[in-house]
Design an enzyme around this catalytic site. Structure first.
Site, short mmCIF file in Angstrom:
data_model
loop_
_atom_site.label_atom_id
_atom_site.label_comp_id
_atom_site.label_asym_id
_atom_site.label_seq_id
_atom_site.Cartn_x
_atom_site.Cartn_y
_atom_site.Cartn_z
N SER A 73 0.80 -1.18 0.07
CA SER A 73 -0.09 -0.10 -0.03
C SER A 73 0.79 1.30 0.06
O SER A 73 1.65 1.35 -0.77
CB SER A 73 -0.87 -0.12 1.10
OG SER A 73 -2.16 0.77 0.95
N LYS A 96 -19.58 18.02 3.40
CA LYS A 96 -18.55 18.14 4.66
C LYS A 96 -18.27 17.00 5.37
O LYS A 96 -17.37 16.73 5.73
CB LYS A 96 -18.97 19.51 5.27
CG LYS A 96 -18.04 19.80 6.52
CD LYS A 96 -16.58 20.16 6.21
CE LYS A 96 -15.64 20.24 7.33
NZ LYS A 96 -14.37 20.68 6.89
#
Length: 339
Positions: free
Chosen positions: A169, A221
């Site tokens: 990763s 948001k």
């Protein structure tokens, strides 16, 4: 009665000792916590000298007297020849860095200092070897770490990265920056994917008649929340953001290793070093130790490490953590076996 008196005196001594011990430990920890964090410093160690000492010691143990005498004459002759040569150019150097990354990639602060130090003194013929070990972590942290490694290449220095255990990763995001990427046979390589997960306690709060309020400005948001009630729209937006990060990850790896079939390897899977080489994820199968030895004594080899001096509280915490880890691993090893 005399027995009870002796026993009571013994108990009193034990209580006094325990109380005094607690007071001393509390005082030490209190003083330690007031200490300012230690200032960092650079440590540069000659690995060439260490290898030379190891080689010399092994020869002294294994060779007979006649061979040792012959060796001493040869070394003396080589030393004289080297000292008389005024035109001899300086040997190219190999700078060795160690990066063992955690989830938040906080180690990038030390990496930054180490790379800066090398760039201040390195020449074009020098090389940087990074011994990397990381299973990945936060996107922004490992993105910055990869950018720090890119600084080495931007200065025209050769960058080699060796993975002895794992580069997955975010760890592979760093590793693929290398001009030459090495791995041991069974190192874990890959995991070119993105993971995000979080629990939701909304049902538990409702069950206990606990209200939760959250106010935002901006449609997205907050997409998913831990305590609020999530909806399909928020989930879809959250999934979209993850996919976008995955695309950026794939594009970055492709730019670093253009000959690799990115769609074949960017599935989130990881492979052992041998298979990773077949897929083009790494360039060669070799350990970092063997790579360093392959450059000795042609290059001067130096380890570069940035360290921060720990205060007493940090040392006590580290000691306790190390003991706990050893106890856990010992217990775990008895409970099961693993490859």
């Amino acid at each position: 009665m005399e027995f009870l008196y002796e026993y009571g005196l013994f108990v009193a001594k034990v209580i006094t000792f325990v109380f005094a011990f607690i007071v001393i430990v509390s005082t030490v920890v209190g003083v330690a916590n007031k200490q300012k964090p230690g200032k960092g410093h650079l440590e540069i160690t000659s690995l060439s000298d260490q290898l030379k000492d190891v080689t010399q010691y092994a020869k002294e143990v294994l060779l007979d007297k006649r061979s040792l005498k012959k060796l001493a004459k040869e070394q003396k002759k080589e030393s004289k020849a080297k000292s008389k040569s005024d035109t001899e150019s300086a040997a190219p150097r190999l700078f060795v860095l160690d990066f063992k990354g955690s989830m938040d990639a906080s180690e990038v602060e030390h990496l930054r200092e180490e790379i800066t130090a090398i760039l201040c003194v390195a020449d074009k013929q020098d090389e940087v070897l990074v011994r990397l070990e990381s299973g990945g972590g936060v996107v922004h942290g490992y993105g910055l770490a990869a950018s720090q490694l890119q600084r080495i290449k931007d200065k025209g220095l050769a960058l080699t990265i060796a993975v002895d255990k794992v580069a997955a990763s975010g760890g592979y995001m760093m590793a693929c920056v290398a001009d030459k990427l090495l791995a041991s046979q069974f190192a874990y390589i890959g995991s070119i994917g993105v993971l995000a997960q979080l629990p939701n306690f909304n049902k538990l709060l409702k069950k206990n008649d606990i209200e939760f309020e959250q106010h935002t400005a901006g449609e997205f948001k907050r997409t998913l929340t831990v305590f609020g009630e999530n909806n399909d729209e928020g989930r879809a937006k959250f999934k979209q953001e993850i996919e976008e990060i995955h695309i950026l990850f794939k594009d970055f790896v492709s730019a670093q290793r253009p000959s690799m079939d990115i769609d074949r390897v960017a599935t989130g899977e990881y492979w052992p070093g041998i298979k990773a080489k077949e897929l083009g994820l790494v360039d060669d199968i070799i350990t970092s130790d063997d790579y360093i030895l392959s450059h000795y004594p042609k290059r001067e080899i130096f380890s570069v490490k940035y360290s921060i001096k720990k205060n007493v509280a940090e040392k006590l915490g580290m000691s306790a953590a190390n003991v706990a880890e050893r106890v856990f691993m010992k217990t775990w090893s008895k409970a099961r076996h693993w490859f």
